[in-house]
Motif scaffolding. Structure first.
Motif: not given
Length: 219
Positions: A23-31, A127-147
């Motif tokens: 799973y690839l998730l974005a988390v956002s919100g101000r500082r 990251l998109q290329n890594a997601w398509d070719h490596q991460f999608k076959q795993t059980k990784a929960i990748v969270v991208l976070c930013g302000s």
């Protein structure tokens, strides 16, 4: 920052763990709204192994080295890491990172991700290329976070490299007025209204105000 009144956000994050897939998730919100505290608390409560990395506005080579060393230490915890170790490129680092989630769920939190993108604009494509070719076959929960809310939401735009791959964003908002009762149980309603007028629902400000020992004063 204390974790108060974030049950909804924790519930949404816990849903990812029930999926049993990458799973690839974005988390956002101000500082100062407690995004990092929320994610670390969630990862800690999950009982799963996790990796936390926070980007900065440092040069891309330095960010890659810091990131590489975190990954290496997780892959080879009993070995001595070579001094100044770094993978040669981000794609190699992501490939090695995916190994950590091959056999069991593994939480990966990439905090202040927009800073890393500023230093290396190709990062979402890598990251998109890594997601398509490596991460999608795993059980990784990748969270991208930013302000930087605009940039985080831009990751999901139809012409962005991660379009269709990243879910969210999970928006972390200011706390509601009702949360003040947990911060200041000794205050009456009028005092809480006064604090709310000054600080709003920003957890970092509310906690700093509490820690300044003004609790006994008349607000």
């Amino acid at each position: 920052i204390m974790l108060i009144d974030r049950e909804r956000e924790l519930e949404e994050l816990n849903f990812l763990l029930q999926e049993g897939r990458a799973y690839l998730l974005a988390v956002s919100g101000r500082r100062r709204l407690g995004k990092t505290t929320l994610l670390l608390e969630w990862a800690g409560r999950s009982g799963l192994p996790y990796l936390y990395w926070v980007a900065s506005r440092a040069p891309s080579t330095l960010l890659l080295r810091q990131f590489s060393q975190l990954i290496w230490q997780r892959l080879y915890p009993d070995d001595v890491m070579p001094s100044n170790f770094s993978y040669s490129q981000w794609s190699e680092a992501f490939e090695q990172l995916a190994r950590l989630a091959t056999h069991q769920p593994f939480i990966i939190i990439l905090d202040e991700f927009p800073y890393a993108v500023e230093t290396d604009p190709a990062l979402p494509s890598i990251l998109q290329n890594a997601w398509d070719h490596q991460f999608k076959q795993t059980k990784a929960i990748v969270v991208l976070c930013g302000s930087q809310v605009g940039m985080m939401e831009g990751l999901m735009h139809y012409d962005a490299p991660l379009f269709g791959r990243v879910a969210g964003p999970l928006r972390v908002e200011p706390l509601p007025f009702s949360a003040l009762q947990q911060f200041y149980p000794q205050y009456n309603s009028e005092q809480r209204v006064a604090v709310w007028a000054m600080l709003g629902g920003v957890p970092a400000y509310l906690e700093e105000f509490k820690d300044s020992q003004i609790g006994s004063a008349h607000v």
